[in-house]
Design an enzyme around this catalytic site. Structure first.
Site, mmCIF file in Angstrom:
data_model
loop_
_atom_site.group_PDB
_atom_site.id
_atom_site.type_symbol
_atom_site.label_atom_id
_atom_site.label_comp_id
_atom_site.label_asym_id
_atom_site.label_seq_id
_atom_site.Cartn_x
_atom_site.Cartn_y
_atom_site.Cartn_z
ATOM 1 N N PHE A 226 1.234 -2.979 4.532
ATOM 2 C CA PHE A 226 1.498 -4.301 5.074
ATOM 3 C C PHE A 226 2.992 -4.582 4.934
ATOM 4 C CE2 PHE A 226 -2.955 -6.313 4.275
ATOM 5 C CZ PHE A 226 -3.428 -5.691 5.427
ATOM 6 N N HIS B 56 -9.361 2.081 -1.656
ATOM 7 C CA HIS B 56 -7.939 1.838 -1.424
ATOM 8 C C HIS B 56 -7.344 1.197 -2.671
ATOM 9 C CE1 HIS B 56 -4.175 0.908 0.229
ATOM 10 N NE2 HIS B 56 -4.515 0.407 1.393
ATOM 11 N N CYS C 39 0.805 -1.231 0.000
ATOM 12 C CA CYS C 39 0.000 0.000 0.000
ATOM 13 C C CYS C 39 0.836 1.277 0.000
ATOM 14 C CB CYS C 39 -0.933 0.008 1.203
ATOM 15 S SG CYS C 39 -1.725 -1.567 1.511
ATOM 16 N N GLU D 140 -2.734 5.425 13.374
ATOM 17 C CA GLU D 140 -2.293 6.608 12.641
ATOM 18 C C GLU D 140 -2.574 7.881 13.423
ATOM 19 O OE1 GLU D 140 -2.399 8.425 8.097
ATOM 20 O OE2 GLU D 140 -3.863 6.883 8.663
ATOM 21 N N HIS E 150 -3.398 7.791 5.685
ATOM 22 C CA HIS E 150 -3.520 6.453 5.098
ATOM 23 C C HIS E 150 -4.969 6.000 5.281
ATOM 24 C CE1 HIS E 150 -2.114 2.834 3.291
ATOM 25 N NE2 HIS E 150 -2.449 2.091 4.331
ATOM 26 N N LYS F 106 -9.723 7.845 0.858
ATOM 27 C CA LYS F 106 -10.108 6.462 0.544
ATOM 28 C C LYS F 106 -11.603 6.259 0.766
ATOM 29 C CE LYS F 106 -5.722 4.044 1.469
ATOM 30 N NZ LYS F 106 -4.856 5.187 1.837
#
Length: 405
Positions: A392, A333, A164, A307, A296, A328
Protein backbone atom coordinates in the site's frame (compact mmCIF):
# COMPACT_ATOMS: atom_id res chain seq x y z
CA UNK A 1 34.94 0.17 -6.13
CA UNK A 2 34.05 -3.46 -6.81
CA UNK A 3 30.90 -4.68 -5.13
CA UNK A 4 31.34 -7.50 -2.65
CA UNK A 5 29.32 -10.69 -2.96
CA UNK A 6 26.65 -11.25 -0.30
CA UNK A 7 25.54 -14.64 0.94
CA UNK A 8 23.00 -15.91 3.46
CA UNK A 9 24.59 -17.98 6.22
CA UNK A 10 21.70 -18.27 8.66
CA UNK A 11 17.90 -18.29 8.65
CA UNK A 12 15.30 -18.31 11.40
CA UNK A 13 11.54 -17.99 11.60
CA UNK A 14 8.40 -18.19 13.68
CA UNK A 15 5.12 -18.20 11.76
CA UNK A 16 1.82 -20.04 11.46
CA UNK A 17 3.50 -22.94 9.65
CA UNK A 18 6.16 -23.60 12.29
CA UNK A 19 8.34 -22.29 15.09
CA UNK A 20 11.54 -22.78 13.07
CA UNK A 21 12.81 -23.06 9.50
CA UNK A 22 12.59 -26.85 9.22
CA UNK A 23 8.96 -26.95 10.34
CA UNK A 24 8.12 -24.10 7.97
CA UNK A 25 9.78 -25.62 4.92
CA UNK A 26 8.24 -29.03 5.66
CA UNK A 27 4.83 -27.37 5.71
CA UNK A 28 5.53 -25.55 2.44
CA UNK A 29 6.61 -28.81 0.79
CA UNK A 30 3.43 -30.50 1.98
CA UNK A 31 1.19 -27.58 1.00
CA UNK A 32 -0.08 -27.34 4.55
CA UNK A 33 -2.32 -24.43 5.55
CA UNK A 34 -1.63 -22.41 8.70
CA UNK A 35 -4.88 -20.44 8.46
CA UNK A 36 -7.64 -21.17 10.96
CA UNK A 37 -10.16 -19.65 13.39
CA UNK A 38 -8.83 -16.62 15.26
CA UNK A 39 -8.29 -16.92 18.98
CA UNK A 40 -8.44 -13.29 20.13
CA UNK A 41 -10.43 -11.35 22.69
CA UNK A 42 -13.86 -10.20 21.41
CA UNK A 43 -13.53 -12.30 18.26
CA UNK A 44 -17.34 -12.46 18.08
CA UNK A 45 -17.35 -8.71 17.27
CA UNK A 46 -15.14 -9.25 14.20
CA UNK A 47 -16.56 -9.76 10.73
CA UNK A 48 -13.35 -11.58 9.76
CA UNK A 49 -12.70 -14.42 12.20
CA UNK A 50 -9.86 -16.30 10.48
CA UNK A 51 -6.11 -15.68 10.44
CA UNK A 52 -2.72 -17.38 10.33
CA UNK A 53 -1.89 -17.24 14.03
CA UNK A 54 1.24 -18.73 15.57
CA UNK A 55 -0.09 -21.59 17.66
CA UNK A 56 1.57 -23.10 20.73
CA UNK A 57 4.03 -20.22 21.20
CA UNK A 58 4.70 -20.20 24.95
CA UNK A 59 6.45 -16.90 25.49
CA UNK A 60 6.66 -17.39 29.25
CA UNK A 61 8.85 -20.46 28.69
CA UNK A 62 11.20 -18.54 26.39
CA UNK A 63 11.50 -15.17 28.11
CA UNK A 64 11.63 -14.15 31.78
CA UNK A 65 9.11 -11.82 33.43
CA UNK A 66 11.26 -8.72 33.06
CA UNK A 67 11.70 -9.42 29.34
CA UNK A 68 8.00 -10.02 28.79
CA UNK A 69 7.33 -6.59 30.30
CA UNK A 70 9.42 -5.11 27.47
CA UNK A 71 8.70 -7.41 24.53
CA UNK A 72 5.55 -7.08 22.45
CA UNK A 73 4.63 -10.27 20.58
CA UNK A 74 6.30 -9.05 17.35
CA UNK A 75 9.56 -8.51 19.25
CA UNK A 76 9.31 -11.97 20.80
CA UNK A 77 8.96 -13.50 17.35
CA UNK A 78 11.93 -11.49 16.03
CA UNK A 79 14.21 -12.56 18.87
CA UNK A 80 13.36 -16.25 18.53
CA UNK A 81 13.94 -16.09 14.77
CA UNK A 82 17.20 -14.17 15.24
CA UNK A 83 18.46 -16.77 17.73
CA UNK A 84 17.84 -19.51 15.19
CA UNK A 85 19.47 -17.60 12.32
CA UNK A 86 22.57 -16.49 14.23
CA UNK A 87 22.87 -19.91 15.86
CA UNK A 88 22.89 -21.55 12.44
CA UNK A 89 25.48 -19.08 11.15
CA UNK A 90 27.89 -19.90 13.99
CA UNK A 91 28.80 -16.23 14.36
CA UNK A 92 29.69 -14.53 17.63
CA UNK A 93 29.97 -10.76 17.68
CA UNK A 94 32.99 -9.33 19.45
CA UNK A 95 35.53 -6.60 18.77
CA UNK A 96 35.65 -5.21 15.24
CA UNK A 97 32.93 -7.58 13.95
CA UNK A 98 30.61 -6.37 16.70
CA UNK A 99 31.41 -2.72 16.02
CA UNK A 100 30.62 -2.96 12.29
CA UNK A 101 27.71 -5.42 12.17
CA UNK A 102 24.11 -4.32 12.66
CA UNK A 103 20.41 -5.02 12.28
CA UNK A 104 17.82 -3.85 9.76
CA UNK A 105 14.30 -5.09 10.39
CA UNK A 106 11.03 -4.51 8.60
CA UNK A 107 7.84 -3.80 10.53
CA UNK A 108 4.62 -1.99 9.77
CA UNK A 109 2.34 -1.91 12.80
CA UNK A 110 4.76 -1.78 15.72
CA UNK A 111 3.55 -3.22 18.99
CA UNK A 112 -0.07 -3.58 17.94
CA UNK A 113 -0.81 -6.06 20.73
CA UNK A 114 0.51 -3.57 23.27
CA UNK A 115 -1.51 -0.74 21.74
CA UNK A 116 -4.66 -2.85 21.81
CA UNK A 117 -4.21 -3.87 25.44
CA UNK A 118 -3.47 -0.34 26.63
CA UNK A 119 -6.29 1.31 24.73
CA UNK A 120 -8.55 -1.09 26.57
CA UNK A 121 -6.91 -0.15 29.87
CA UNK A 122 -7.49 3.56 29.33
CA UNK A 123 -10.73 3.73 27.35
CA UNK A 124 -12.61 0.59 28.38
CA UNK A 125 -11.42 0.06 31.94
CA UNK A 126 -11.17 3.80 32.64
CA UNK A 127 -7.72 3.63 34.22
CA UNK A 128 -5.54 6.72 34.24
CA UNK A 129 -2.13 5.08 34.22
CA UNK A 130 -0.39 2.58 31.94
CA UNK A 131 2.80 0.59 32.39
CA UNK A 132 5.95 2.72 32.11
CA UNK A 133 7.31 0.44 29.40
CA UNK A 134 4.39 0.91 26.99
CA UNK A 135 6.34 3.24 24.65
CA UNK A 136 9.53 1.12 24.39
CA UNK A 137 7.32 -1.95 23.99
CA UNK A 138 5.19 -0.64 21.12
CA UNK A 139 7.76 1.36 19.12
CA UNK A 140 8.47 -0.01 15.63
CA UNK A 141 12.20 -0.28 16.26
CA UNK A 142 11.81 -2.42 19.41
CA UNK A 143 12.60 -5.70 17.65
CA UNK A 144 15.70 -4.34 15.92
CA UNK A 145 16.92 -2.75 19.13
CA UNK A 146 16.47 -5.87 21.24
CA UNK A 147 18.20 -8.04 18.61
CA UNK A 148 21.13 -5.60 18.59
CA UNK A 149 21.37 -5.74 22.39
CA UNK A 150 21.11 -9.50 22.70
CA UNK A 151 23.81 -10.16 20.10
CA UNK A 152 26.15 -7.21 20.73
CA UNK A 153 25.55 -5.64 17.31
CA UNK A 154 26.94 -2.11 17.48
CA UNK A 155 26.87 -1.15 13.78
CA UNK A 156 23.98 0.37 11.77
CA UNK A 157 20.67 -0.72 13.28
CA UNK A 158 17.20 0.55 12.42
CA UNK A 159 13.71 -0.40 11.27
CA UNK A 160 12.08 0.13 7.90
CA UNK A 161 8.32 0.70 7.72
CA UNK A 162 6.79 0.50 4.24
CA UNK A 163 3.63 -1.51 4.91
CA UNK A 164 3.65 -4.86 3.09
CA UNK A 165 7.10 -4.27 1.56
CA UNK A 166 8.86 -3.49 4.86
CA UNK A 167 10.85 -6.73 5.06
CA UNK A 168 12.05 -6.56 1.45
CA UNK A 169 13.03 -2.92 1.85
CA UNK A 170 14.87 -3.80 5.07
CA UNK A 171 16.71 -6.74 3.52
CA UNK A 172 17.62 -4.57 0.54
CA UNK A 173 19.27 -2.04 2.87
CA UNK A 174 21.17 -4.80 4.66
CA UNK A 175 22.26 -6.26 1.32
CA UNK A 176 23.51 -2.88 0.13
CA UNK A 177 25.49 -2.31 3.34
CA UNK A 178 27.31 -5.63 3.03
CA UNK A 179 27.79 -5.31 -0.73
CA UNK A 180 29.29 -1.84 -0.38
CA UNK A 181 31.72 -2.94 2.33
CA UNK A 182 30.03 -0.83 5.02
CA UNK A 183 29.38 -3.91 7.16
CA UNK A 184 30.77 -7.48 7.00
CA UNK A 185 27.56 -8.95 8.45
CA UNK A 186 24.01 -7.68 8.82
CA UNK A 187 21.10 -9.33 10.60
CA UNK A 188 17.92 -8.60 8.68
CA UNK A 189 14.33 -9.59 8.03
CA UNK A 190 11.00 -8.58 9.47
CA UNK A 191 8.42 -9.22 12.17
CA UNK A 192 4.74 -8.43 12.69
CA UNK A 193 1.86 -9.29 15.00
CA UNK A 194 -1.40 -7.47 14.25
CA UNK A 195 -3.76 -10.34 15.06
CA UNK A 196 -5.65 -8.70 17.88
CA UNK A 197 -9.11 -7.15 17.99
CA UNK A 198 -8.02 -3.63 17.05
CA UNK A 199 -5.61 -4.79 14.38
CA UNK A 200 -8.11 -6.99 12.57
CA UNK A 201 -10.96 -4.48 13.02
CA UNK A 202 -8.87 -1.79 11.32
CA UNK A 203 -8.09 -4.05 8.37
CA UNK A 204 -11.75 -4.99 8.03
CA UNK A 205 -12.46 -1.39 7.08
CA UNK A 206 -10.43 -1.77 3.88
CA UNK A 207 -12.72 -4.58 2.66
CA UNK A 208 -9.78 -6.56 1.28
CA UNK A 209 -10.04 -9.49 3.73
CA UNK A 210 -11.68 -12.83 3.02
CA UNK A 211 -13.90 -14.52 5.59
CA UNK A 212 -13.21 -18.08 4.43
CA UNK A 213 -9.91 -18.90 2.64
CA UNK A 214 -6.95 -17.32 0.85
CA UNK A 215 -6.99 -18.34 -2.83
CA UNK A 216 -4.28 -16.39 -4.71
CA UNK A 217 -4.63 -16.37 -8.51
CA UNK A 218 -7.80 -18.47 -8.40
CA UNK A 219 -10.75 -16.95 -10.26
CA UNK A 220 -12.91 -17.24 -7.13
CA UNK A 221 -10.42 -15.46 -4.84
CA UNK A 222 -12.07 -12.96 -2.54
CA UNK A 223 -9.38 -11.39 -0.37
CA UNK A 224 -6.35 -11.74 1.85
CA UNK A 225 -5.85 -13.41 5.22
CA UNK A 226 -3.65 -11.79 7.83
CA UNK A 227 -0.82 -13.74 9.47
CA UNK A 228 1.83 -13.05 12.09
CA UNK A 229 5.41 -14.05 12.81
CA UNK A 230 8.98 -13.21 11.84
CA UNK A 231 11.78 -14.18 9.49
CA UNK A 232 15.40 -13.26 10.19
CA UNK A 233 18.55 -13.87 8.14
CA UNK A 234 22.30 -13.45 8.38
CA UNK A 235 23.61 -11.56 5.34
CA UNK A 236 27.39 -11.94 5.17
CA UNK A 237 30.17 -10.88 2.85
CA UNK A 238 31.27 -13.96 0.87
CA UNK A 239 34.99 -13.88 1.67
CA UNK A 240 34.21 -13.38 5.37
CA UNK A 241 31.92 -16.40 5.27
CA UNK A 242 34.43 -18.55 3.36
CA UNK A 243 37.28 -17.63 5.69
CA UNK A 244 35.42 -19.16 8.61
CA UNK A 245 34.07 -22.16 6.69
CA UNK A 246 30.42 -21.14 6.93
CA UNK A 247 27.63 -23.11 5.30
CA UNK A 248 26.05 -20.95 2.62
CA UNK A 249 22.31 -21.16 1.94
CA UNK A 250 22.09 -18.86 -1.09
CA UNK A 251 23.56 -15.73 -2.62
CA UNK A 252 21.74 -12.40 -2.71
CA UNK A 253 22.50 -10.94 -6.11
CA UNK A 254 20.25 -7.94 -6.66
CA UNK A 255 17.37 -5.75 -5.63
CA UNK A 256 15.32 -2.84 -6.87
CA UNK A 257 12.72 -0.52 -5.44
CA UNK A 258 10.11 1.67 -7.09
CA UNK A 259 7.18 3.87 -6.22
CA UNK A 260 3.91 3.87 -8.16
CA UNK A 261 3.30 7.51 -7.22
CA UNK A 262 -0.30 6.90 -8.22
CA UNK A 263 -2.73 5.57 -5.61
CA UNK A 264 -2.57 4.79 -1.89
CA UNK A 265 -4.13 1.31 -2.22
CA UNK A 266 -4.55 0.30 -5.89
CA UNK A 267 -1.43 -1.38 -7.34
CA UNK A 268 0.22 -0.25 -10.55
CA UNK A 269 1.45 -2.70 -13.16
CA UNK A 270 4.10 -0.25 -14.31
CA UNK A 271 5.49 0.28 -10.80
CA UNK A 272 5.69 -3.46 -10.13
CA UNK A 273 7.28 -4.13 -13.52
CA UNK A 274 9.95 -1.47 -12.96
CA UNK A 275 10.92 -3.07 -9.64
CA UNK A 276 11.11 -6.57 -11.14
CA UNK A 277 13.13 -5.40 -14.15
CA UNK A 278 15.35 -3.29 -11.92
CA UNK A 279 16.23 -6.27 -9.71
CA UNK A 280 17.30 -8.24 -12.78
CA UNK A 281 19.38 -5.31 -14.01
CA UNK A 282 21.00 -4.82 -10.61
CA UNK A 283 21.84 -8.53 -10.43
CA UNK A 284 23.15 -8.47 -14.02
CA UNK A 285 21.17 -11.60 -14.89
CA UNK A 286 19.20 -12.50 -18.01
CA UNK A 287 15.46 -12.92 -17.69
CA UNK A 288 15.71 -16.48 -18.92
CA UNK A 289 17.79 -17.52 -15.89
CA UNK A 290 14.90 -16.85 -13.49
CA UNK A 291 13.04 -20.05 -12.67
CA UNK A 292 10.82 -19.05 -9.74
CA UNK A 293 9.08 -15.97 -8.37
CA UNK A 294 7.61 -15.85 -4.90
CA UNK A 295 4.70 -13.58 -5.67
CA UNK A 296 3.23 -10.86 -3.54
CA UNK A 297 0.04 -12.78 -4.33
CA UNK A 298 -2.33 -11.51 -1.66
CA UNK A 299 -5.48 -13.17 -2.99
CA UNK A 300 -7.24 -9.88 -3.79
CA UNK A 301 -8.74 -9.41 -7.25
CA UNK A 302 -6.67 -6.33 -8.05
CA UNK A 303 -3.27 -7.42 -6.73
CA UNK A 304 -3.07 -10.83 -8.36
CA UNK A 305 -4.03 -9.82 -11.89
CA UNK A 306 -1.81 -6.72 -11.73
CA UNK A 307 1.17 -8.77 -10.60
CA UNK A 308 0.68 -11.42 -13.28
CA UNK A 309 0.42 -8.70 -15.90
CA UNK A 310 3.64 -7.08 -14.65
CA UNK A 311 5.48 -10.43 -14.75
CA UNK A 312 4.23 -11.05 -18.29
CA UNK A 313 5.41 -7.60 -19.39
CA UNK A 314 8.90 -8.01 -17.93
CA UNK A 315 9.57 -11.60 -18.99
CA UNK A 316 7.75 -11.76 -22.33
CA UNK A 317 7.61 -15.31 -23.71
CA UNK A 318 9.71 -16.60 -20.77
CA UNK A 319 6.81 -15.78 -18.42
CA UNK A 320 5.15 -19.00 -19.58
CA UNK A 321 8.19 -21.01 -18.45
CA UNK A 322 8.37 -19.42 -15.00
CA UNK A 323 6.88 -20.81 -11.83
CA UNK A 324 5.19 -18.18 -9.66
CA UNK A 325 3.54 -19.07 -6.36
CA UNK A 326 2.06 -17.29 -3.37
CA UNK A 327 2.96 -18.85 -0.05
CA UNK A 328 0.57 -16.37 1.62
CA UNK A 329 -2.02 -19.03 0.82
CA UNK A 330 -0.35 -21.04 3.62
CA UNK A 331 1.16 -18.59 6.14
CA UNK A 332 -1.10 -15.62 5.52
CA UNK A 333 -0.04 -12.04 4.90
CA UNK A 334 2.38 -10.97 7.64
CA UNK A 335 2.26 -7.34 6.43
CA UNK A 336 5.66 -5.88 7.48
CA UNK A 337 7.08 -9.35 8.14
CA UNK A 338 5.79 -11.11 5.07
CA UNK A 339 8.75 -10.75 2.70
CA UNK A 340 11.07 -12.30 5.28
CA UNK A 341 9.04 -15.50 5.63
CA UNK A 342 8.62 -15.62 1.85
CA UNK A 343 12.37 -15.43 1.33
CA UNK A 344 12.52 -18.88 2.94
CA UNK A 345 10.57 -20.24 -0.03
CA UNK A 346 13.10 -18.66 -2.41
CA UNK A 347 15.99 -20.22 -0.48
CA UNK A 348 14.24 -23.60 -0.62
CA UNK A 349 13.79 -23.23 -4.38
CA UNK A 350 17.43 -22.44 -5.20
CA UNK A 351 19.06 -24.61 -2.52
CA UNK A 352 16.82 -27.66 -2.36
CA UNK A 353 15.15 -27.55 -5.77
CA UNK A 354 11.64 -27.51 -4.28
CA UNK A 355 9.10 -24.90 -5.33
CA UNK A 356 6.40 -24.13 -2.77
CA UNK A 357 2.82 -24.26 -4.10
CA UNK A 358 -0.08 -21.84 -4.19
CA UNK A 359 -2.67 -23.74 -2.19
CA UNK A 360 -6.42 -23.07 -2.27
CA UNK A 361 -6.30 -22.75 -6.06
CA UNK A 362 -9.67 -23.85 -7.48
CA UNK A 363 -10.51 -22.06 -10.74
CA UNK A 364 -8.20 -20.80 -13.51
CA UNK A 365 -8.35 -17.06 -14.10
CA UNK A 366 -7.52 -15.89 -17.65
CA UNK A 367 -6.07 -12.70 -16.12
CA UNK A 368 -3.62 -14.83 -14.08
CA UNK A 369 -2.65 -17.25 -16.84
CA UNK A 370 0.82 -18.15 -15.54
CA UNK A 371 2.15 -21.34 -13.93
CA UNK A 372 1.10 -20.64 -10.34
CA UNK A 373 2.20 -24.08 -9.06
CA UNK A 374 -1.33 -24.96 -7.95
CA UNK A 375 -1.83 -26.91 -4.72
CA UNK A 376 1.25 -29.17 -4.84
CA UNK A 377 4.95 -28.41 -4.44
CA UNK A 378 7.19 -29.20 -7.36
CA UNK A 379 10.77 -30.38 -7.79
CA UNK A 380 12.78 -28.26 -10.20
CA UNK A 381 16.32 -27.04 -10.75
CA UNK A 382 16.15 -23.32 -9.94
CA UNK A 383 19.15 -21.08 -10.52
CA UNK A 384 17.59 -17.69 -9.75
CA UNK A 385 14.50 -16.81 -7.69
CA UNK A 386 12.82 -13.46 -7.16
CA UNK A 387 10.81 -12.32 -4.15
CA UNK A 388 8.17 -9.68 -4.89
CA UNK A 389 6.66 -7.25 -2.39
CA UNK A 390 4.18 -4.56 -3.46
CA UNK A 391 2.84 -2.41 -0.64
CA UNK A 392 0.00 0.00 0.00
CA UNK A 393 1.27 3.43 -0.89
CA UNK A 394 2.62 2.00 -4.14
CA UNK A 395 5.95 1.00 -2.60
CA UNK A 396 7.59 -1.92 -4.40
CA UNK A 397 10.69 -3.95 -3.50
CA UNK A 398 12.06 -7.01 -5.29
CA UNK A 399 15.00 -9.17 -4.20
CA UNK A 400 16.93 -11.64 -6.37
CA UNK A 401 18.55 -14.81 -4.97
CA UNK A 402 20.86 -17.20 -6.79
CA UNK A 403 21.89 -20.75 -6.07
CA UNK A 404 25.34 -20.60 -4.47
CA UNK A 405 28.04 -22.47 -6.29
Amino acid sequence: MTNKRVVITGAGTVNALGHNVKQTLDAMREGRCGIGPLDVRDVERLAVQIGAQVQGFEADKIFNRQQLALFDRFTQFALVAAREAIGQSGLEFHGDLSAKSGVVMGNSGGGMQTLDENYRTVYEDGKNRVHPFVVPKLMNNAAASHVSMEFNLKGPSFTVASACASSNHAMAQAFQMVRSGMAPVMITGGAESMLCFGGVKAWEGLRVMTKDACRPFSANRNGMVQGEGAGVFVFEELEHAKARGADILAEVVGFAMSSDAADIVMPSKQGAARAIAGALEDAKIDRETVGYINAHGTGTAANDKTECSAVADVFGPHADDLMISSTKSMHGHLIGGTGAVELLACIMAVKDGIVAPTIGYEEPDPECALDVVPNEAREAEIDVALSNAFAFGGLNAVLALRKFR
